[in-house]
Scaffold this motif. Structure first.
Motif, mmCIF file in Angstrom:
data_model
loop_
_atom_site.group_PDB
_atom_site.id
_atom_site.type_symbol
_atom_site.label_atom_id
_atom_site.label_comp_id
_atom_site.label_asym_id
_atom_site.label_seq_id
_atom_site.Cartn_x
_atom_site.Cartn_y
_atom_site.Cartn_z
ATOM 1 N N TYR A 21 6.666 4.215 -5.817
ATOM 2 C CA TYR A 21 7.776 3.315 -6.038
ATOM 3 C C TYR A 21 7.725 1.891 -5.709
ATOM 4 C CZ TYR A 21 10.618 7.839 -5.341
ATOM 5 O OH TYR A 21 11.005 9.237 -5.675
ATOM 6 N N SER A 22 8.700 1.317 -6.023
ATOM 7 C CA SER A 22 8.419 -0.223 -5.909
ATOM 8 C C SER A 22 8.507 -0.844 -4.396
ATOM 9 C CB SER A 22 9.505 -1.002 -6.655
ATOM 10 O OG SER A 22 10.694 -0.736 -6.052
ATOM 11 N N GLN A 23 7.813 -1.908 -4.330
ATOM 12 C CA GLN A 23 7.593 -2.316 -2.909
ATOM 13 C C GLN A 23 9.015 -2.772 -2.356
ATOM 14 O OE1 GLN A 23 4.906 -5.358 -2.102
ATOM 15 N NE2 GLN A 23 5.657 -6.142 -0.285
ATOM 16 N N SER A 24 9.979 -3.172 -3.181
ATOM 17 C CA SER A 24 11.281 -3.648 -2.725
ATOM 18 C C SER A 24 12.281 -2.285 -2.407
ATOM 19 C CB SER A 24 12.185 -4.272 -3.753
ATOM 20 O OG SER A 24 12.208 -3.233 -5.019
ATOM 21 N N ASP A 33 0.948 -1.476 -0.055
ATOM 22 C CA ASP A 33 0.144 0.193 0.194
ATOM 23 C C ASP A 33 0.901 1.090 0.008
ATOM 24 O OD1 ASP A 33 -2.454 -1.387 0.190
ATOM 25 O OD2 ASP A 33 -2.218 -1.472 2.374
ATOM 26 N N LEU A 34 1.779 1.273 0.640
ATOM 27 C CA LEU A 34 2.536 2.378 0.918
ATOM 28 C C LEU A 34 3.493 2.673 -0.399
ATOM 29 C CD1 LEU A 34 4.282 4.516 2.564
ATOM 30 C CD2 LEU A 34 5.791 2.957 3.156
ATOM 31 N N ALA A 35 4.070 1.509 -1.009
ATOM 32 C CA ALA A 35 4.430 1.652 -2.474
ATOM 33 C C ALA A 35 3.659 2.436 -3.388
ATOM 34 C CB ALA A 35 4.961 0.244 -2.773
ATOM 35 N N LEU A 36 2.470 1.849 -3.523
ATOM 36 C CA LEU A 36 1.678 2.519 -4.407
ATOM 37 C C LEU A 36 1.499 3.895 -4.050
ATOM 38 C CD1 LEU A 36 -1.289 -0.192 -4.452
ATOM 39 C CD2 LEU A 36 0.266 0.644 -6.073
ATOM 40 N N THR A 37 1.332 4.468 -2.911
ATOM 41 C CA THR A 37 1.135 5.730 -2.526
ATOM 42 C C THR A 37 2.278 6.510 -3.091
ATOM 43 O OG1 THR A 37 -0.536 5.217 -0.694
ATOM 44 C CG2 THR A 37 0.271 7.169 -0.493
ATOM 45 N N VAL A 38 3.387 6.037 -2.564
ATOM 46 C CA VAL A 38 4.527 7.153 -2.724
ATOM 47 C C VAL A 38 5.008 6.829 -4.280
ATOM 48 C CG1 VAL A 38 5.128 7.191 -0.649
ATOM 49 C CG2 VAL A 38 6.100 5.371 -2.106
ATOM 50 N N SER A 72 10.804 -1.223 1.019
ATOM 51 C CA SER A 72 11.791 -2.000 2.160
ATOM 52 C C SER A 72 12.794 -1.803 2.506
ATOM 53 C CB SER A 72 11.409 -3.506 1.301
ATOM 54 O OG SER A 72 12.011 -4.473 2.536
ATOM 55 N N ARG A 73 13.730 -1.666 1.377
ATOM 56 C CA ARG A 73 15.346 -1.043 1.409
ATOM 57 C C ARG A 73 15.151 0.530 2.482
ATOM 58 N NH1 ARG A 73 15.606 -2.550 -3.865
ATOM 59 N NH2 ARG A 73 15.706 -0.371 -4.574
ATOM 60 N N VAL A 74 14.240 1.277 2.172
ATOM 61 C CA VAL A 74 13.956 2.613 2.941
ATOM 62 C C VAL A 74 13.752 2.219 4.233
ATOM 63 C CG1 VAL A 74 12.836 4.582 3.318
ATOM 64 C CG2 VAL A 74 13.473 4.052 0.848
ATOM 65 N N VAL A 75 12.946 1.406 4.499
ATOM 66 C CA VAL A 75 12.395 1.441 5.970
ATOM 67 C C VAL A 75 13.407 0.457 6.792
ATOM 68 C CG1 VAL A 75 9.907 1.787 5.573
ATOM 69 C CG2 VAL A 75 10.652 -0.477 5.558
#
Length: 421
Positions: free
Chosen positions: A51-54, A44-49, A57-60
């Protein structure tokens, strides 16, 4: 309860964990805190911002560093209140915030505060642009040590144009100061090359550009360096009065308690101008001040744009040149010995020193050695297409008033041969 839609409540941003993340611009913690508060998955976060989900994941997980543009995107898309972002290093007794991180944060804050137009000015630029431009100038400088200036000038001027166009695209963005600094360095190097070719008009024009760009960069030391470089050029181009005036202005801009490397370098620039004007007492006083500065314990880690500390060997080189102007051959030769005992200069700089050392030998009556050095400097200058070196040898020859000798006739023949086309 998770807040999947709408703005997060004001108290969310004042929670201890989030307040701490805002205080240190910890984007990983901020993004993860928002995700949890919203009840979003990483998808969900990836769709909002966008960017890709991967990538998310690397950011957080703190495996992905963020560019200024990415911070800009995240603050806008996630509704992060920019005015609450602050910067403070974790408390360390006896130490303040890391100045490098503080500068980086300033750029991030400025970028994040900008609106998010569909096509922002300079949108294809990022915080790697200025270092890339500097790297090109650095590569050209390394080639200058062993390449004719004419072979490098066209590329250097093209690079000046590139940095100017890049700066225009970066106007009104937080990237502009760093790119202006890179543009100043490019123009300064182009000026150096044209001075080496004997094209003083173009050299002055490029030095003027370098000074203006350094001022746009807001970098006081870079501004001082470019003004001092212009002062040194004018002194060498037979206008020491202008050189001294420019060096004086650079000194005023340097301000109180400067770094010893900057202070010593600028003192030597002034010393040379005084020596050319016949001000022996003032020149010696400047050299004494330079020696004092290089001897300070904090004369380490020179500030950019100085790459190496201005040390005793460099002051000795200036002392040798001043002694040549004062016709003190004993002092000049002793100072040259100290100057050359350190790191060996590049071919062009070495040829310039040879021509100056030739003058010291001539003053001491050592004519054969003097003209041997001058001839070697001339050959190096011709090989590398350095009109600066050739002009220095010609000046040496014009100043010689001693008895004739075969070595003198040989140098005259070599000088004359360069006039035949």
């Amino acid at each position: 309860m998770p807040e999947r839609d709408g703005a997060l409540p004001p108290e969310f941003w004042s929670r201890p964990t989030m307040a701490g993340a805002l205080a240190t611009c910890d984007m990983a913690a901020i993004v993860e805190g928002i995700r949890v508060a919203r009840g979003w998955s990483q998808g969900d976060l990836a769709l909002t911002v966008g960017y890709s989900q991967s990538w998310v994941s690397r950011v957080v997980n703190r495996q992905q560093s963020l560019t200024i543009e990415q911070v800009r995107d995240l603050t806008g898309r996630l509704g992060i209140p920019v005015h609450l972002l602050r910067f403070a290093s974790p408390a360390v007794p006896g130490k303040g915030a890391d100045p490098t991180r503080r500068r980086d944060f300033g750029k991030v804050m400025a970028a994040a505060a900008l609106p998010l137009p569909a096509a922002p000015p300079g949108g294809d630029l990022d915080d790697t642009t200025a270092p890339a431009l500097r790297a090109i100038t650095g590569g050209q400088r390394r080639l200058d040590a062993s390449s004719p200036a004419r072979d490098l000038a066209q590329g250097a001027v093209a690079h000046v144009d590139l940095t100017a166009r890049t700066l225009e695209r970066a106007r009104h963005t937080p990237l502009a100061p760093d790119i202006a600094g890179a543009a100043a360095e490019a123009a300064g190097f182009a000026a150096w090359l044209h001075a080496d070719m004997g094209d003083h008009g173009s050299a002055r024009a490029h030095y003027g550009t370098a000074v203006r760009r350094a001022r746009e960069a807001g970098d006081r030391l870079l501004n001082v360096y470019m003004l001092g470089s212009l002062a040194s050029f004018e002194t060498d181009a037979d206008d020491p009065a202008l050189g001294l005036a420019l060096a004086g202005e650079a000194g005023r801009r340097l301000g109180p308690s400067p770094h010893p490397t900057a202070a010593a370098w600028l003192a030597c620039v002034r010393a040379m101008a005084h020596a050319e004007l016949g001000g022996s007492v003032a020149a010696v006083a400047e050299l004494r001040f330079a020696e004092q500065q290089v001897g300070l314990v904090d004369n380490t880690d020179p500030p950019w744009p100085w790459v190496f500390p201005f040390d005793h060997a460099k002051v000795a080189g200036c002392r040798a040149l001043v002694a040549v102007r004062r016709h003190r051959p004993g002092e000049a030769r002793a100072a040259f010995a100290v100057a050359l005992a350190g790191a060996r200069p590049g071919a062009k700089q070495g040829a310039l020193l040879m021509a100056e050392l030739a003058a010291a030998h001539a003053d001491a009556g050592d004519v054969d050695e003097a003209f041997l050095l001058a001839a070697e400097a001339l050959r190096t200058g011709r090989r590398l297409g350095s009109e600066r070196v050739v002009a220095r040898v010609r000046r040496f020859r014009r100043a010689y008033r001693g008895p004739g000798a075969r070595c003198i006739s040989e140098l005259d023949e070599e000088l004359a041969s360069g006039l035949v086309t």
